[in-house]
Scaffold this active site. Structure first.
Site, PDB file in Angstrom:
ATOM      1  N   THR A 111      23.189  48.253  32.473  1.00 27.59           N
ATOM      2  CA  THR A 111      23.901  49.569  32.655  1.00 27.59           C
ATOM      3  C   THR A 111      23.272  50.883  32.166  1.00 27.59           C
ATOM      4  OG1 THR A 111      25.909  48.301  32.922  1.00 27.59           O
ATOM      5  CG2 THR A 111      26.430  50.659  32.530  1.00 27.59           C
ATOM      6  N   ARG A 161      32.110  40.125  35.483  1.00 27.69           N
ATOM      7  CA  ARG A 161      32.929  40.095  34.939  1.00 27.69           C
ATOM      8  C   ARG A 161      32.779  38.704  33.711  1.00 27.69           C
ATOM      9  NH1 ARG A 161      37.696  39.020  38.915  1.00 27.69           N
ATOM     10  NH2 ARG A 161      35.996  37.705  39.651  1.00 27.69           N
ATOM     11  N   CYS A 177      31.894  46.283  27.721  1.00 34.68           N
ATOM     12  CA  CYS A 177      31.344  47.172  28.701  1.00 34.68           C
ATOM     13  C   CYS A 177      32.416  48.564  28.973  1.00 34.68           C
ATOM     14  CB  CYS A 177      31.431  46.613  30.089  1.00 34.68           C
ATOM     15  SG  CYS A 177      30.119  45.311  30.203  1.00 34.68           S
TER      16      CYS A 177
HETATM   17  C1  UDX Z   1      34.031  44.889  33.198  1.00 34.70           C
HETATM   18  C2  UDX Z   1      33.834  45.052  34.722  1.00 34.70           C
HETATM   19  O1  UDX Z   1      35.338  44.727  35.473  1.00 34.70           O
HETATM   20  C3  UDX Z   1      32.838  44.474  35.409  1.00 34.70           C
HETATM   21  O2  UDX Z   1      32.753  44.814  36.724  1.00 34.70           O
HETATM   22  C4  UDX Z   1      31.505  45.094  34.710  1.00 34.70           C
HETATM   23  O3  UDX Z   1      30.242  44.667  35.288  1.00 34.70           O
HETATM   24  C5  UDX Z   1      31.541  44.935  33.247  1.00 34.70           C
HETATM   25  O4  UDX Z   1      32.967  45.593  32.716  1.00 34.70           O
HETATM   26  P1  UDX Z   1      34.626  42.936  31.622  1.00 34.70           P
HETATM   27  O5  UDX Z   1      34.334  43.891  30.585  1.00 34.70           O
HETATM   28  O6  UDX Z   1      34.416  41.279  31.705  1.00 34.70           O
HETATM   29  O7  UDX Z   1      34.076  43.543  33.042  1.00 34.70           O
HETATM   30  O8  UDX Z   1      36.419  42.879  31.481  1.00 34.70           O
HETATM   31  P2  UDX Z   1      37.405  43.240  32.680  1.00 34.70           P
HETATM   32  O9  UDX Z   1      37.929  41.883  33.573  1.00 34.70           O
HETATM   33  O10 UDX Z   1      37.212  44.433  33.598  1.00 34.70           O
HETATM   34  O11 UDX Z   1      38.572  43.469  31.650  1.00 34.70           O
HETATM   35  C6  UDX Z   1      38.125  44.827  30.757  1.00 34.70           C
HETATM   36  C7  UDX Z   1      39.448  44.905  29.760  1.00 34.70           C
HETATM   37  O12 UDX Z   1      40.465  45.423  30.342  1.00 34.70           O
HETATM   38  C8  UDX Z   1      39.961  43.596  29.273  1.00 34.70           C
HETATM   39  O13 UDX Z   1      40.388  43.957  27.470  1.00 34.70           O
HETATM   40  C9  UDX Z   1      41.239  43.330  29.942  1.00 34.70           C
HETATM   41  O14 UDX Z   1      42.093  42.459  29.104  1.00 34.70           O
HETATM   42  C10 UDX Z   1      41.842  44.911  30.177  1.00 34.70           C
HETATM   43  N1  UDX Z   1      42.593  44.790  31.433  1.00 34.70           N
HETATM   44  C11 UDX Z   1      42.212  44.541  32.591  1.00 34.70           C
HETATM   45  C12 UDX Z   1      43.879  45.207  31.183  1.00 34.70           C
HETATM   46  O15 UDX Z   1      44.248  45.663  30.123  1.00 34.70           O
HETATM   47  N2  UDX Z   1      44.727  45.451  32.207  1.00 34.70           N
HETATM   48  C13 UDX Z   1      44.214  45.170  33.372  1.00 34.70           C
HETATM   49  O16 UDX Z   1      45.250  45.320  34.407  1.00 34.70           O
HETATM   50  C14 UDX Z   1      42.853  44.651  33.850  1.00 34.70           C
END
Ligand code: UDX
Length: 437
Positions: free
Chosen positions: A121, A151, A264
């Site tokens: 990224t 993810r 991320c």
């Molecule tokens: C993210 C993107 O989803 C992914 O497409 C990208 O390539 C990298 O960044 P990731 O960091 O693995 O992926 O986590 P993700 O599942 O997106 O969750 C991010 C954060 O948001 C977590 O801390 C999660 O707990 C939080 N979250 C997610 C919430 O607080 N509420 C939600 O409804 C969803």
């Protein structure tokens, strides 16, 4: 095809294993000898469901090897750049040291017709700059950008069956010679129906940062609603269910709680704002500052709610935090809201015990001052308050009657709104959710 994957962290290790699974001959390259040694013996250096088994599976075929020697990339048809782009120390922008070093290091080994595929990224404009660098060396190789959307916790399936492929090429044209090469790399996924979009380089870079910004905004939107629900005595989980039934809105990423963390979303929205500033378009992204601020406010709110739950202050209170990873099914603690809350409570005089099924050793490296206990039953003994901060399945399934026998006072703060308040209250617990009455 012969493929090299430069950078074997989260993205690269998974990508290398998945490319071998798709039938390619893959060489994974990283400067970190420990990481390469672990990967070579089919051990993932981090927890990702299914990755150890996949590594073992493909290494037995002989199609996947790992090395620290960049020269081993010579002869590959495709070179994937999968190195990290962390937040710069003391600044919001992305640190491109590793991406630049990877491409510069690769240049001497390139041959005509080969394709460098950027997956990291990066701030918009990076790919064009790197493409110029490759051209300057008259290598006759092409540089394209193919952002990765995986993810953590679903990395293998997200890589093998992504929602879409984005190919960014210098002229944005379907006729660009690299497109056929990428199509061959991803032939199996494309045949299974994964759509692909061809764009120019800046659009491809922006797709990734825009997607992550949208997700971060969605989470902060619902967390802002949680603040409002608290003030008005409403329930944010029911609100999310109801607005989520509108197809145009959708229920995903509307879980209010302690906010987003990880390697991320936080750094990507900050790097995006920094880049917009450089481009003279900072006004377009000022809302992301608010998204970030709402997110960080969740952590303070949990500390305040814990204080309220304790009644007579935090000092000396025994607090057990369930979860250290930034989300379940991961051992990643980068910018973990759970750990940040645990550390703040400790600083305010509480006696904090943290437990997590996978992330404790990473957590202990990050915050050595906290007390870590592997066994859940031991961790909750004599607690004055329990905080559920990462929604691992075993915490969702906790039996309130059984848990009550272990704690000193039955008080729980559900930082992810995953427990049934009625069930817990009926079992004699003082229950607090976020944005719930
Ligand atoms: C993210 C993107 O989803 C992914 O497409 C990208 O390539 C990298 O960044 P990731 O960091 O693995 O992926 O986590 P993700 O599942 O997106 O969750 C991010 C954060 O948001 C977590 O801390 C999660 O707990 C939080 N979250 C997610 C919430 O607080 N509420 C939600 O409804 C969803």
């Amino acid at each position: 095809m012969r493929i090299s994957v430069i950078g074997c962290g989260y993205l690269g290790a998974v990508h290398a294993a998945c490319m071998a699974k798709l039938g390619h001959d893959v060489i994974g390259i990283d400067v970190d000898e420990r990481k390469i040694a672990e990967l070579s013996s089919a051990n993932a250096p981090f927890y990702e469901p299914g990755l150890d088994a996949l590594l073992k599976d493909v290494q037995e075929t002989g199609r996947l090897v790992f090395t620290t020697d960049l020269a081993a990339s010579a002869g590959s048809d495709v070179h994937f750049i999968c190195v990290g782009t962390p937040q710069k120390k003391g600044e919001n922008g992305a640190d491109l040291t590793y991406v630049d070093a990877a491409v510069r290091g690769l240049v001497p080994y390139l041959a005509p017709g080969q394709v460098i595929v950027g997956k990291s990224t990066v701030p918009v404009g990076t790919a064009a700059r790197l493409a110029d660098l490759v051209t300057e060396h008259e290598s006759e190789a092409h540089l394209v950008w193919n952002p990765e959307f995986l993810r953590e916790g679903h990395a293998v399936s997200d890589t093998l069956q992504p929602d879409r492929f984005v190919y960014g090429v210098s002229d944005g044209s379907e006729d660009h010679p690299s497109i056929a090469v990428l199509d061959e790399v991803y032939a199996a996924s494309l045949a299974a129906g994964t759509p692909r979009l061809v764009t120019d380089l800046p659009t491809a870079e922006l797709v990734k940062t825009a997607a992550n910004s949208f997700l971060a905004t969605k989470i902060s939107f619902i967390n802002a609603m949680a603040e409002l629900c608290e003030a008005a005595g409403a329930d944010v989980t029911r609100l999310a269910d109801a607005i989520g039934m509108d197809d145009r809105i959708g229920r995903k990423f509307l879980n209010a709680g302690i906010g987003f963390g990880g390697g991320c979303l936080p750094k990507d929205i900050r790097a995006f704002m920094a880049r917009a500033g450089e481009l003279g378009a900072d006004q377009a992204l000022t809302f992301l500052r608010e998204v970030d601020a709402i997110n960080m406010r969740r952590r303070t709110r949990v500390v305040e709610l814990t204080r309220e739950l304790c009644g007579d202050g935090l000092l000396g209170k025994r607090i057990t935090v369930l979860g250290a990873a930034f989300k379940p099914e991961s051992d990643d603690v980068r910018d973990s809201p759970a750990l940040s809350i645990a550390a703040q409570l400790q600083l305010q005089g509480s006696v904090v015990t943290v437990t997590d099924p996978k992330a404790l050793s990473n957590a202990a490296r990050r915050f050595p001052e906290l007390h870590y206990v592997t066994d859940l039953d031991t961790a909750v003994q004599s607690a004055d308050v329990i905080l559920l901060l990462t929604e691992w399945q075993q915490y969702r399934e906790l039996d309130p009657h059984q848990l009550r026998q272990s704690v000193s006072t039955p008080r729980i703060l559900d930082g992810r709104n995953v427990l049934d308040p009625e069930k817990w209250r009926a079992a004699g617990w003082q229950y607090r959710g976020l944005g719930r009455p």
